[in-house]
Design a protein around this motif. Structure first.
Motif, PDB file in Angstrom:
ATOM      1  N   UNK A  27      -3.260   2.053 -64.545  1.00 28.94           N
ATOM      2  CA  UNK A  27      -4.443   1.316 -64.076  1.00 28.94           C
ATOM      3  C   UNK A  27      -4.147   0.609 -62.759  1.00 28.94           C
ATOM      4  N   UNK A  28      -3.017  -0.092 -62.677  1.00 28.68           N
ATOM      5  CA  UNK A  28      -2.690  -0.856 -61.484  1.00 28.68           C
ATOM      6  C   UNK A  28      -2.561   0.007 -60.244  1.00 28.68           C
ATOM      7  N   UNK A  29      -1.872   1.131 -60.385  1.00 32.05           N
ATOM      8  CA  UNK A  29      -1.722   2.049 -59.242  1.00 32.05           C
ATOM      9  C   UNK A  29      -3.079   2.554 -58.794  1.00 32.05           C
ATOM     10  N   UNK A  30      -3.880   3.041 -59.751  1.00 24.04           N
ATOM     11  CA  UNK A  30      -5.173   3.625 -59.417  1.00 24.04           C
ATOM     12  C   UNK A  30      -6.142   2.591 -58.855  1.00 24.04           C
ATOM     13  N   UNK A  31      -6.159   1.394 -59.443  1.00 24.10           N
ATOM     14  CA  UNK A  31      -7.083   0.358 -58.979  1.00 24.10           C
ATOM     15  C   UNK A  31      -6.725  -0.128 -57.580  1.00 24.10           C
ATOM     16  N   UNK A  32      -5.430  -0.234 -57.295  1.00 25.55           N
ATOM     17  CA  UNK A  32      -5.019  -0.705 -55.966  1.00 25.55           C
ATOM     18  C   UNK A  32      -5.364   0.320 -54.887  1.00 25.55           C
ATOM     19  N   UNK A  33      -5.133   1.578 -55.173  1.00 17.07           N
ATOM     20  CA  UNK A  33      -5.378   2.608 -54.165  1.00 17.07           C
ATOM     21  C   UNK A  33      -6.869   2.930 -53.994  1.00 17.07           C
ATOM     22  N   UNK A  34      -7.659   2.762 -55.059  1.00 15.91           N
ATOM     23  CA  UNK A  34      -9.088   3.079 -54.964  1.00 15.91           C
ATOM     24  C   UNK A  34      -9.924   1.887 -54.526  1.00 15.91           C
ATOM     25  N   UNK A  35      -9.323   0.670 -54.548  1.00 15.34           N
ATOM     26  CA  UNK A  35     -10.043  -0.573 -54.250  1.00 15.34           C
ATOM     27  C   UNK A  35     -11.182  -0.788 -55.241  1.00 15.34           C
ATOM     28  N   UNK A  36     -10.935  -0.406 -56.495  1.00 14.87           N
ATOM     29  CA  UNK A  36     -11.949  -0.562 -57.534  1.00 14.87           C
ATOM     30  C   UNK A  36     -12.265  -2.027 -57.757  1.00 14.87           C
ATOM     31  N   UNK A  37     -13.552  -2.378 -57.794  1.00 15.07           N
ATOM     32  CA  UNK A  37     -13.944  -3.766 -58.012  1.00 15.07           C
ATOM     33  C   UNK A  37     -15.428  -3.828 -58.370  1.00 15.07           C
ATOM     34  N   UNK A  38     -15.743  -4.309 -59.561  1.00 19.27           N
ATOM     35  CA  UNK A  38     -17.147  -4.437 -59.958  1.00 19.27           C
ATOM     36  C   UNK A  38     -17.858  -5.445 -59.067  1.00 19.27           C
ATOM     37  N   UNK A  39     -17.189  -6.544 -58.739  1.00 21.79           N
ATOM     38  CA  UNK A  39     -17.821  -7.558 -57.903  1.00 21.79           C
ATOM     39  C   UNK A  39     -18.275  -6.970 -56.571  1.00 21.79           C
ATOM     40  N   UNK A  40     -17.420  -6.151 -55.957  1.00 23.93           N
ATOM     41  CA  UNK A  40     -17.772  -5.548 -54.673  1.00 23.93           C
ATOM     42  C   UNK A  40     -18.968  -4.615 -54.814  1.00 23.93           C
ATOM     43  N   UNK A  41     -19.021  -3.861 -55.910  1.00 14.99           N
ATOM     44  CA  UNK A  41     -20.145  -2.953 -56.145  1.00 14.99           C
ATOM     45  C   UNK A  41     -21.436  -3.728 -56.362  1.00 14.99           C
ATOM     46  N   UNK A  42     -21.363  -4.822 -57.114  1.00 13.78           N
ATOM     47  CA  UNK A  42     -22.544  -5.638 -57.390  1.00 13.78           C
ATOM     48  C   UNK A  42     -23.089  -6.246 -56.106  1.00 13.78           C
ATOM     49  N   UNK A  43     -22.213  -6.800 -55.289  1.00  8.51           N
ATOM     50  CA  UNK A  43     -22.641  -7.411 -54.030  1.00  8.51           C
ATOM     51  C   UNK A  43     -23.241  -6.356 -53.106  1.00  8.51           C
ATOM     52  N   UNK A  44     -22.617  -5.205 -53.055  1.00  7.23           N
ATOM     53  CA  UNK A  44     -23.129  -4.123 -52.216  1.00  7.23           C
ATOM     54  C   UNK A  44     -24.549  -3.740 -52.640  1.00  7.23           C
ATOM     55  N   UNK A 268       2.167  -1.823 -61.457  1.00  9.75           N
ATOM     56  CA  UNK A 268       1.560  -0.655 -60.835  1.00  9.75           C
ATOM     57  C   UNK A 268       0.945  -0.972 -59.491  1.00  9.75           C
ATOM     58  N   UNK A 269       0.225  -2.087 -59.413  1.00  8.01           N
ATOM     59  CA  UNK A 269      -0.407  -2.472 -58.154  1.00  8.01           C
ATOM     60  C   UNK A 269       0.638  -2.810 -57.099  1.00  8.01           C
ATOM     61  N   UNK A 270       1.724  -3.471 -57.527  1.00  6.35           N
ATOM     62  CA  UNK A 270       2.797  -3.812 -56.585  1.00  6.35           C
ATOM     63  C   UNK A 270       3.443  -2.549 -56.026  1.00  6.35           C
TER      64      UNK A 270
END
Length: 353
Positions: A27-44, A268-270
């Protein structure tokens, strides 16, 4: 080494923690590289755009649905006895907590999962917000806020002693769930193409959804060979953040899936950020930003615990198994987030223009 041999060698609790670590790392690797974020999607979306953030969120969510529903059809997992489904759900908690969490993630500039990922890259703002989130979540679970949470959650609960299975309630089979996920994936790819999102980012966005399915598969598989009852669960960050905090504070705490999940995401994100040379210390820009982030983190801590999950736990993990209250919480995340963005940020920008 097969699963039975692994359990016999290291024990059930360490095996669960190991599976949490594996799930979290993916999860950490994939989320960091994809910039996954519900908050960003909601604001957009709140600002009238169907951009790359929405495409990433849609692809993550649809991938989780496709993998989980497909795995259930093949008999690889069975989520009917998952913790989220086997106990009564709270409609009032999902709605009230979801609105609070949605507002909090906009103020904190990231949902709880995103804060953890950013903290691993050196973002001190996210680290502070994440710690506040974990402390408030623990206070809401078994501390001074727990009576309030219990009272709000008990206002309206699901009937039958279980959470609502939306597919079963609507008379639909799992094939519909799979088709629904595939349709969302097609929509995500259309939006991604319009925004010229690269293949690598799309693959990693799918990886976030796959991590959710992986968590379900690993815990279900372990439950089949474990001697003691073991929770069938997957990625979520409200409860696990509180449990992980207490694990390091209480010498009597025991290993479980949650205890491996949070460090796994951080690791993973690190790793992903290090390979991409994106490790960088960052702090609060202004006192106002710090105040908003701290309030937002506290709202997420209480709201996520009341809602029965965070943007990942309810929004993707619960959504992938069509848990009724998870979908109610997800809807409330979006409504709370969009309303907060309008009231705090968009209206303020218009007033100062």
């Amino acid at each position: 080494m097969d699963l039975v041999a692994l359990v016999e060698r290291i024990g059930e609790a360490p095996a669960a923690a190991l599976f949490g670590l594996i799930t979290g790392t993916v999860f950490g690797i994939a989320a960091q590289r994809s910039q996954f974020c519900l908050r960003a999607a909601v604001v957009e979306f709140a600002r009238g755009s169907m951009g790359d953030k929405i495409a990433v969120w849609l692809l993550t969510f649809s991938t989780a649905v496709v993998w989980v529903q497909g795995a259930q059809m093949l008999g690889l997992i069975e989520t009917a006895d998952a913790r989220m489904m086997a106990v009564p759900g709270s409609w009032s908690g999902a709605i009230i907590g979801g609105l609070m969490f949605g507002a909090g993630m906009v103020l904190a500039r990231g949902c709880s999962g995103r804060l953890l990922v950013l903290a691993a890259t050196g973002n001190l703002r996210s680290l502070v917000s994440g710690l506040i989130f974990a402390v408030v979540a623990q206070m809401s679970l078994s501390g001074m806020f727990s009576p309030i949470r219990d009272r709000l959650a008990s206002l309206w609960i699901t009937s039958g002693g279980r959470n609502m299975d939306l597919l079963a309630t609507l008379g639909l089979d799992q094939a519909f769930g799979l088709i629904f996920g595939l349709a969302l994936a097609v929509l995500a790819l259309i939006v991604a193409r319009r925004n010229a999102i690269g293949t690598a980012r799309l693959v990693f966005a799918s990886g976030v959804g796959f991590a959710v399915a992986l968590g379900w598969f690993l815990t279900y598989s372990l439950a089949q060979v474990a001697f003691d009852p073991l929770q069938i669960e997957s990625a979520t960050f409200t409860g696990p953040s509180a449990h992980t905090l207490m694990f390091f504070l209480d010498r009597n705490a025991v290993l479980e899936f949650d205890i491996g999940l949070v460090p796994g995401v951080f690791l993973g994100a690190f790793i992903a950020a290090a390979f991409a040379k994106e490790l960088k210390f960052q702090g609060f820009e202004t006192t106002s930003n710090m105040r908003q982030a701290m309030i937002g983190a506290a709202l997420m801590g209480f709201g996520g615990m009341l809602a029965g999950g965070c943007a990942i736990g309810a929004g993707v993990t619960g959504g992938s198994i069509f848990a009724g209250t998870a979908w109610a919480a997800l809807t409330s995340f979006w409504i709370g987030g969009m309303a907060t963005d309008w009231l705090i940020f968009q209206r303020g920008a218009l007033a100062s223009a």
